[in-house]
Design an enzyme around this catalytic site. Structure first.
Site, PDB file in Angstrom:
ATOM      1  N   GLY A   1      -9.430  -8.289  -0.900  1.00 14.83           N
ATOM      2  CA  GLY A   1     -10.563  -7.386  -0.976  1.00 14.83           C
ATOM      3  C   GLY A   1     -11.588  -7.632   0.110  1.00 14.83           C
ATOM      4  O   GLY A   1     -12.198  -8.693   0.177  1.00 14.83           O
ATOM      5  N   ASP A   2     -11.741  -6.651   0.999  1.00 23.18           N
ATOM      6  CA  ASP A   2     -12.809  -6.626   2.007  1.00 23.18           C
ATOM      7  C   ASP A   2     -12.641  -7.611   3.152  1.00 23.18           C
ATOM      8  O   ASP A   2     -13.580  -7.813   3.927  1.00 23.18           O
ATOM      9  CB  ASP A   2     -14.183  -6.862   1.366  1.00 23.18           C
ATOM     10  CG  ASP A   2     -14.617  -5.723   0.463  1.00 23.18           C
ATOM     11  OD1 ASP A   2     -13.897  -4.702   0.418  1.00 23.18           O
ATOM     12  OD2 ASP A   2     -15.668  -5.851  -0.187  1.00 23.18           O
TER      13      ASP A   2
ATOM     14  N   CYS B   1      -3.271  -1.347  -9.500  1.00 22.67           N
ATOM     15  CA  CYS B   1      -3.493  -0.025  -8.921  1.00 22.67           C
ATOM     16  C   CYS B   1      -4.458   0.771  -9.795  1.00 22.67           C
ATOM     17  O   CYS B   1      -4.209   0.985 -10.985  1.00 22.67           O
ATOM     18  CB  CYS B   1      -2.182   0.738  -8.782  1.00 22.67           C
ATOM     19  SG  CYS B   1      -2.411   2.376  -8.030  1.00 22.67           S
TER      20      CYS B   1
ATOM     21  N   MET C   1       0.841  -1.197   0.000  1.00 23.81           N
ATOM     22  CA  MET C   1       0.000   0.000   0.000  1.00 23.81           C
ATOM     23  C   MET C   1       0.875   1.245   0.000  1.00 23.81           C
ATOM     24  O   MET C   1       1.744   1.406   0.853  1.00 23.81           O
ATOM     25  CB  MET C   1      -0.919  -0.002   1.230  1.00 23.81           C
ATOM     26  CG  MET C   1      -1.936  -1.117   1.237  1.00 23.81           C
ATOM     27  SD  MET C   1      -2.942  -1.131   2.742  1.00 23.81           S
ATOM     28  CE  MET C   1      -1.771  -1.899   3.905  1.00 23.81           C
TER      29      MET C   1
ATOM     30  N   GLN D   1       7.530  -4.797  -5.034  1.00 27.20           N
ATOM     31  CA  GLN D   1       6.511  -4.624  -6.064  1.00 27.20           C
ATOM     32  C   GLN D   1       6.847  -3.435  -6.962  1.00 27.20           C
ATOM     33  O   GLN D   1       7.168  -2.347  -6.474  1.00 27.20           O
ATOM     34  CB  GLN D   1       5.121  -4.427  -5.476  1.00 27.20           C
ATOM     35  CG  GLN D   1       4.046  -4.557  -6.565  1.00 27.20           C
ATOM     36  CD  GLN D   1       2.658  -4.153  -6.124  1.00 27.20           C
ATOM     37  OE1 GLN D   1       2.403  -2.976  -5.916  1.00 27.20           O
ATOM     38  NE2 GLN D   1       1.770  -5.123  -5.995  1.00 27.20           N
TER      39      GLN D   1
ATOM     40  N   ARG E   1      -6.180  -2.756   3.866  1.00 28.93           N
ATOM     41  CA  ARG E   1      -6.676  -1.682   4.730  1.00 28.93           C
ATOM     42  C   ARG E   1      -7.006  -2.149   6.145  1.00 28.93           C
ATOM     43  O   ARG E   1      -6.842  -1.390   7.107  1.00 28.93           O
ATOM     44  CB  ARG E   1      -7.899  -1.025   4.080  1.00 28.93           C
ATOM     45  CG  ARG E   1      -7.561  -0.188   2.847  1.00 28.93           C
ATOM     46  CD  ARG E   1      -8.793   0.314   2.141  1.00 28.93           C
ATOM     47  NE  ARG E   1      -9.519  -0.761   1.462  1.00 28.93           N
ATOM     48  CZ  ARG E   1     -10.693  -0.600   0.870  1.00 28.93           C
ATOM     49  NH1 ARG E   1     -11.296   0.590   0.888  1.00 28.93           N
ATOM     50  NH2 ARG E   1     -11.277  -1.607   0.251  1.00 28.93           N
TER      51      ARG E   1
END
Length: 331
Positions: free
Chosen positions: A205-206, A102, A19, A72, A229
């Site tokens: 994701g999520d 991204c 991130m 990355q 996140r």
């Protein structure tokens, strides 16, 4: 057993997502302690590396305790990506990861990141050339497609595997979705169902709780999960998922003293890596996350983001420990 090349990641590895402005060495230090099995640097501009830009070069910093760790890279020019992969190989990471996911305009509008989802032949050619130029395992992180009409990840997965990548991480959204709506893991599950696929497939994701991690593991059959996140300010999520996988119950949330200890470790490393001024300044964005959900924390947060010295921050953190020593926290 998930393996990337010769890297043994165990039965169900948990990966820390790369991130921007988050996944730096100080943040990775607390996430490694929190149970992350594989981590990545922030994504690094291939053009920046070739120009020897200081910010891009600094992102190459990796430490032995972080291993296994991947660097990355992102870029839209095949030649530049190959040269940057050679530069990254020289600092001896465990793998090279290519960012084809991204979604932000500053990246995609330059033909990099998720933009390559609009040109699959170029994506395949770029990946093939990078695989050829390094002895390290090469992996890819991408999305379902550019938009709802071009969810081509099933084709992409096969073609990238065929030219030599060793693992694939898929974020369950399209580029157009950005980070809005819910991630759809259905196609990630279909990749795993494909009998032609033999490399590890990681879903992203999520995932924001141990319960959801285990639910998605069972429903979609992925080899591991990448978390982004949800780890910001809560590096304990990795070990909480592992505990839930083993025992079927979520452990108690970290006490205030543990949150303070993690924030302090993060701050100390931030100062060590970036210097006093920048290290203190860039930690300010993390305090809200470390103490999210703590009742009536706003006065302490204001003081923390206004503090200008290490000693001042530590004094405030000590006050936080004392003030909330008898408060029971919920998950």
């Amino acid at each position: 057993m998930a393996k990337i090349g010769n890297i043994d990641l165990g039965d169900f590895p948990l990966l820390l997502a790369p991130m921007e402005d988050v996944s730096d060495p100080p943040f990775r230090a607390v996430c490694k302690e929190g149970g992350a099995d594989l981590m990545y640097t922030e994504f690094i501009s291939s053009e920046g590396l070739i120009r020897d830009a200081a910010k891009s070069r600094q992102k190459l910093d990796i430490f032995e305790y972080e291993r296994p760790i991947g660097i990355q890279l992102f870029g839209g020019d095949i030649g530049n990506m190959v040269e940057s992969a050679k530069i990254a190989t020289e600092v001896n990471p465990d793998l090279i990861d290519i960012n084809y996911g991204c979604p932000v305009k500053a990246v995609a509008c330059r033909g990099a990141g998720a933009a390559l989802l609009q040109d699959i032949p170029k994506m395949v050619k770029m990946t093939e050339e990078i695989v050829k130029c390094t002895h390290l395992p090469v992996t890819v992180k991408t999305r379902l497609g550019w938009d709802d009409n071009t969810k081509n990840i099933l084709e992409v997965a096969e073609r990238l595997q065929d030219i030599g990548i060793k693992a694939l991480t898929v974020h369950g959204r399209t580029r157009v979705q950005m980070y809005k709506g819910s991630a759809d893991w259905t196609l990630i599950g279909k990749i795993k169902e494909n009998p032609r696929m033999h490399i590890p497939i990681f879903g992203n994701g999520d995932i924001d709780s141990p319960q959801k991690a285990v639910e998605y593991k069972n429903r979609y059959g992925v080899d591991g999960i990448m978390i982004g996140r949800a780890a910001i300010g809560y590096p304990w999520i990795f070990n909480e998922i592992k505990h839930y996988l083993k025992h079927g119950v979520r452990p108690s949330p970290p006490e205030i003293s543990e949150r303070v200890r993690a924030a302090r470790k993060h701050l100390e490393f931030s100062i060590q890596w970036k210097g006093d001024r920048l290290g203190i300044f860039e930690m300010r964005k993390h305090y809200t996350n470390y103490f999210r959900g703590i009742p009536e924390f706003k006065p302490f947060r204001i003081r923390l983001v206004e503090a200008n010295s290490f000693e001042e921050v530590i004094t405030i953190l000590d006050e936080v420990t004392g003030h909330y020593s008898n408060v029971l926290l919920s998950a």
